[in-house]
Design a protein around this motif. Structure first.
Motif, PDB file in Angstrom:
ATOM      1  N   PRO A 256     -18.364  62.810 -43.050  1.00  0.00           N
ATOM      2  CA  PRO A 256     -18.793  62.026 -42.013  1.00  0.00           C
ATOM      3  C   PRO A 256     -20.029  61.098 -42.799  1.00  0.00           C
ATOM      4  N   ALA A 257     -20.870  61.812 -43.739  1.00  0.00           N
ATOM      5  CA  ALA A 257     -21.714  62.053 -44.239  1.00  0.00           C
ATOM      6  C   ALA A 257     -21.714  60.393 -46.048  1.00  0.00           C
ATOM      7  N   ILE A 258     -20.527  60.837 -45.910  1.00  0.00           N
ATOM      8  CA  ILE A 258     -19.878  59.799 -46.967  1.00  0.00           C
ATOM      9  C   ILE A 258     -19.490  58.744 -47.528  1.00  0.00           C
ATOM     10  N   ARG A 259     -18.938  58.644 -45.698  1.00  0.00           N
ATOM     11  CA  ARG A 259     -18.804  57.468 -44.725  1.00  0.00           C
ATOM     12  C   ARG A 259     -19.419  56.685 -44.395  1.00  0.00           C
TER      13      ARG A 259
ATOM     14  N   PRO B  74     -20.310  53.279 -49.587  1.00  0.00           N
ATOM     15  CA  PRO B  74     -18.168  53.736 -48.747  1.00  0.00           C
ATOM     16  C   PRO B  74     -17.461  52.881 -49.156  1.00  0.00           C
ATOM     17  N   GLN B  75     -17.841  51.442 -49.421  1.00  0.00           N
ATOM     18  CA  GLN B  75     -17.055  50.174 -49.006  1.00  0.00           C
ATOM     19  C   GLN B  75     -15.945  50.913 -50.633  1.00  0.00           C
ATOM     20  N   PHE B  76     -16.400  51.347 -51.466  1.00  0.00           N
ATOM     21  CA  PHE B  76     -15.558  52.029 -53.270  1.00  0.00           C
ATOM     22  C   PHE B  76     -14.761  53.379 -52.827  1.00  0.00           C
ATOM     23  N   LEU B  77     -15.160  53.295 -51.749  1.00  0.00           N
ATOM     24  CA  LEU B  77     -14.409  54.809 -51.949  1.00  0.00           C
ATOM     25  C   LEU B  77     -13.544  55.220 -50.860  1.00  0.00           C
TER      26      LEU B  77
END
Length: 253
Positions: free
Chosen positions: A168-171, A234-237
Motif C-alpha cells: 500500500p505504501a509503495i503504491r 510508483p509509475q515505474f513499478l
C-alpha cells in the motif's frame, strides 16, 4: 593460415581478460563467468553488455561464519561503534582496527575467517582494498558515507524484493531509501525474491529502469552488483504476480 584481423581480435580478448582477472583479484574474487563476460564487454568484441550482466554468485559460506558475517555487516553498515571503529568518508576502516575492535568486545574473529567471509558471502557484501589493508561494506549503509560509485546506464528492467504488507505504501509513494542512502535493486527476479524473503513471503516488483533512465533518473552499480538509485516513483513499478496456471503474469501495483 589465420587472418591478421582474427589475430588482433584474439589479442584484444586476451588483454581484456587479463584486465578483468586482475580486477577480480583486487576484489578478493576468483575469476568466474562474470569476469569472462566482463572481459568480452570491455574488449568490444562480444555481444554481452556489461551493464546487464548477471550478478556474481558466491559459493556457500560455512554455517558457523554466518552470524559473524551478519555482525560484520551491522558494524560496517550501521553501527561501527559496536566494535569501536571509525569509518572514513568512503566507508573504509583498516582491517587491523576492525580486528582489534572485535577482540576488545570479546568477538572471536580471526583474519582467516574475515577473508573467508569476504570471499564466500552470498551477496558479496564486503570489499577489501587491493592491498588488503582496508575493508568496507559494498553498499547498504545507514551511516554517512560517500561510496563514489560511477553513474552508469542500467539494464532495461530491474527488480525489487519486498513483502505484501509494504505494497500500500509503495503504491502511494513508490520506493524510498528509508534509513539507507539509496533504493537497492536487483538484476534478477530470483535475487529480488531472496531479498524480500528475509522478511516473510516475498513479492517482487518490476522496475522500468529504461523509462527511469530516459526520464533523467541516475543509477549506480555497487561493487557487489546491487543497483542503486535515489528513489523509484510508483509509475515505474509493476508487481510480478505469482504463477497462474503454470504461467507467470504481471499486474500493475
Amino acid at each position: 593460415m589465420n587472418k591478421p584481423g582474427k589475430a588482433a581480435n584474439r589479442a584484444a580478448k586476451l588483454e581484456a581478460f587479463e584486465r578483468a582477472r586482475a580486477e577480480s583479484r583486487e576484489h578478493a574474487r576468483e575469476p568466474s563467468p562474470y569476469f569472462f563476460e566482463k572481459a568480452e564487454a570491455k574488449s568490444g568484441l562480444g555481444l554481452i553488455a556489461a551493464s546487464s550482466r548477471a550478478p556474481l554468485v558466491r559459493s556457500g559460506m560455512k554455517p558457523d561464519l554466518v552470524p559473524k558475517s551478519r555482525l560484520l555487516a551491522r558494524v560496517l553498515r550501521h553501527k561501527p561503534e559496536l566494535w569501536g571503529v571509525k569509518l572514513d568518508r568512503e566507508g573504509w576502516c583498516t582491517v587491523e582496527a576492525l580486528m582489534e575492535g572485535a577482540a576488545k568486545v570479546g568477538q572471536m574473529l580471526s583474519l582467516g575467517e574475515l577473508h573467508e567471509i569476504v570471499a564466500t558471502n552470498d551477496k558479496a557484501r564486503f570489499t577489501l582494498s587491493p592491498d588488503g589493508v582496508r575493508i568496507r561494506a559494498a553498499q547498504g549503509h545507514s551511516v554517512p558515507v560517500v561510496l563514489n560509485l560511477r553513474t552508469v546506464v542500467p539494464p532495461p528492467v530491474l527488480y525489487h524484493g519486498t513483502v505484501r504488507k509494504n505494497l500500500p505504501a509503495i503504491r502511494r509513494e513508490g520506493l524510498k531509501p528509508m534509513s539507507r542512502h539509496a533504493v537497492h535493486l536487483s538484476a534478477t527476479k530470483e535475487a529480488a525474491a531472496a531479498v524480500g524473503g528475509r522478511r516473510g513471503a516475498p513479492v517482487v516488483l518490476i522496475v522500468d529502469s529504461y523509462a527511469m533512465n530516459r526520464a533523467g533518473f541516475e543509477f549506480q552499480q555497487a561493487e557487489n552488483d546491487v543497483w542503486l538509485t535515489a528513489a523509484v516513483p510508483p509509475q515505474f513499478l509493476k508487481l510480478l504476480a505469482h504463477m497462474r496456471r503454470g504461467r507467470p503474469a504481471t499486474t500493475r501495483t
